[in-house]
Design a protein around this motif. Structure first.
Motif, PDB file in Angstrom:
ATOM      1  N   PRO A   1       0.794  -1.230   0.000  1.00  0.00           N
ATOM      2  CA  PRO A   1       0.000   0.000   0.000  1.00  0.00           C
ATOM      3  C   PRO A   1       0.828   1.284   0.000  1.00  0.00           C
ATOM      4  N   GLU A   2       1.991   1.285   0.635  1.00  0.00           N
ATOM      5  CA  GLU A   2       2.782   2.518   0.680  1.00  0.00           C
ATOM      6  C   GLU A   2       3.436   2.834  -0.668  1.00  0.00           C
ATOM      7  N   ARG A   3       3.564   1.848  -1.559  1.00  0.00           N
ATOM      8  CA  ARG A   3       4.158   2.083  -2.879  1.00  0.00           C
ATOM      9  C   ARG A   3       3.113   2.192  -3.981  1.00  0.00           C
ATOM     10  N   LYS A   4       1.879   1.961  -3.663  1.00  0.00           N
ATOM     11  CA  LYS A   4       0.818   1.995  -4.659  1.00  0.00           C
ATOM     12  C   LYS A   4       0.540   3.434  -5.088  1.00  0.00           C
ATOM     13  N   ARG A   5       0.376   3.636  -6.375  1.00  0.00           N
ATOM     14  CA  ARG A   5       0.098   4.972  -6.910  1.00  0.00           C
ATOM     15  C   ARG A   5      -1.402   5.235  -6.817  1.00  0.00           C
ATOM     16  N   SER A   6      -1.759   6.322  -6.150  1.00  0.00           N
ATOM     17  CA  SER A   6      -3.174   6.600  -5.963  1.00  0.00           C
ATOM     18  C   SER A   6      -3.618   7.903  -6.612  1.00  0.00           C
ATOM     19  N   TYR A   7      -2.696   8.682  -7.165  1.00  0.00           N
ATOM     20  CA  TYR A   7      -3.056   9.952  -7.790  1.00  0.00           C
ATOM     21  C   TYR A   7      -3.094   9.784  -9.302  1.00  0.00           C
ATOM     22  N   VAL A   8      -4.052  10.455  -9.933  1.00  0.00           N
ATOM     23  CA  VAL A   8      -4.209  10.403 -11.373  1.00  0.00           C
ATOM     24  C   VAL A   8      -3.871  11.772 -11.941  1.00  0.00           C
ATOM     25  N   CYS A   9      -3.051  11.790 -12.976  1.00  0.00           N
ATOM     26  CA  CYS A   9      -2.666  13.029 -13.632  1.00  0.00           C
ATOM     27  C   CYS A   9      -3.058  12.920 -15.101  1.00  0.00           C
ATOM     28  N   SER A  10      -3.792  13.882 -15.593  1.00  0.00           N
ATOM     29  CA  SER A  10      -4.242  13.861 -16.974  1.00  0.00           C
ATOM     30  C   SER A  10      -3.256  14.649 -17.839  1.00  0.00           C
ATOM     31  N   VAL A  11      -2.911  14.101 -18.993  1.00  0.00           N
ATOM     32  CA  VAL A  11      -1.954  14.731 -19.904  1.00  0.00           C
ATOM     33  C   VAL A  11      -2.608  14.861 -21.273  1.00  0.00           C
ATOM     34  N   ARG A  12      -2.481  16.012 -21.877  1.00  0.00           N
ATOM     35  CA  ARG A  12      -3.019  16.224 -23.226  1.00  0.00           C
ATOM     36  C   ARG A  12      -1.880  16.131 -24.232  1.00  0.00           C
ATOM     37  N   LEU A  13      -2.096  15.352 -25.286  1.00  0.00           N
ATOM     38  CA  LEU A  13      -1.099  15.143 -26.327  1.00  0.00           C
ATOM     39  C   LEU A  13      -1.749  15.300 -27.685  1.00  0.00           C
TER      40      LEU A  13
ATOM     41  N   ALA B   1       1.807   9.126 -30.657  1.00  0.00           N
ATOM     42  CA  ALA B   1       2.439   8.041 -31.407  1.00  0.00           C
ATOM     43  C   ALA B   1       3.894   7.858 -30.977  1.00  0.00           C
ATOM     44  N   LEU B   2       4.614   8.952 -30.785  1.00  0.00           N
ATOM     45  CA  LEU B   2       6.012   8.881 -30.371  1.00  0.00           C
ATOM     46  C   LEU B   2       6.138   8.265 -28.979  1.00  0.00           C
ATOM     47  N   LEU B   3       5.282   8.691 -28.054  1.00  0.00           N
ATOM     48  CA  LEU B   3       5.343   8.150 -26.698  1.00  0.00           C
ATOM     49  C   LEU B   3       4.884   6.695 -26.647  1.00  0.00           C
ATOM     50  N   ASP B   4       3.891   6.329 -27.454  1.00  0.00           N
ATOM     51  CA  ASP B   4       3.472   4.925 -27.515  1.00  0.00           C
ATOM     52  C   ASP B   4       4.604   4.035 -28.011  1.00  0.00           C
ATOM     53  N   ALA B   5       5.323   4.514 -29.021  1.00  0.00           N
ATOM     54  CA  ALA B   5       6.450   3.738 -29.552  1.00  0.00           C
ATOM     55  C   ALA B   5       7.550   3.594 -28.502  1.00  0.00           C
TER      56      ALA B   5
END
Length: 174
Positions: free
Chosen positions: A56-68, A74-78
């Motif tokens: 639980p102490e290492r689990k990520r609980s925050y969500v950050c939205s990014v616009r691309l 495509a570059l980041l997916d690759a």
């Protein structure tokens, strides 16, 4: 009020769009024509997991939205697939790596990018001048005496100095 009976020989079986309508054998119960669904129960537990869950102490609980835009996505997916991670994991890891290396600021990254661009331009220029030098050598080997030999040799020397300076500068930054 009772419904009128159809005239004899006029009405047939109850049909809906040409298909015979059949009622259930019992109300709400199974129909004799249907076979049970082969789907698994939803509450059945999975027998194997790929890895243990994070503590639980290492689990990520925050969500950050990014616009691309499309090209950035495509570059980041690759890049994410090349590192065999999901896109969110790739973004989190690369963002954390940048945050831990504060010396590598945006200005330093931009300067590094410009230096690499200069190195590629100098290399391209050296290739073009080298092509001219090959043409002069071919003319000399065929018995000719080209007049622009001094200009070509001088251009090759300048191109070599340019590539060497860009390479030295790049190595100094690392």
């Amino acid at each position: 009020m009772s419904w009128p009976e159809p005239a004899p020989g006029v009405a047939g079986a109850d049909q809906h769009r040409g298909v015979l309508v059949r009622g259930a054998a019992t109300e709400g119960g199974p129909k004799p024509e249907e076979k049970p669904s082969p789907r698994k129960r939803r509450d059945a537990k999975k027998t194997a997991r790929k890895r243990a869950p994070k503590p639980p102490e290492r689990k990520r609980s925050y969500v950050c939205s990014v616009r691309l835009n499309h090209d950035e996505r495509a570059l980041l997916d690759a890049a994410a697939s090349a590192t065999r991670t999901s896109l969110p994991a790739f973004l989190a890891r690369s963002g954390l790596a940048a945050a831990h290396d504060l010396d590598n600021t945006a200005a330093a990254v931009a300067g590094h990018r410009e230096l690499v661009a200069e190195l590629f331009a100098a290399r391209r220029h050296l290739g073009q001048v080298g092509n001219n030098l090959n043409q002069v050598a071919r003319a000399i080997n065929s018995g000719g005496q080209p007049t622009e030999i001094d200009a070509v040799v001088t251009a090759v020397q300048r191109a070599v100095i340019r590539v060497q300076a860009a390479t030295d500068h790049l190595l100094e930054q690392q």
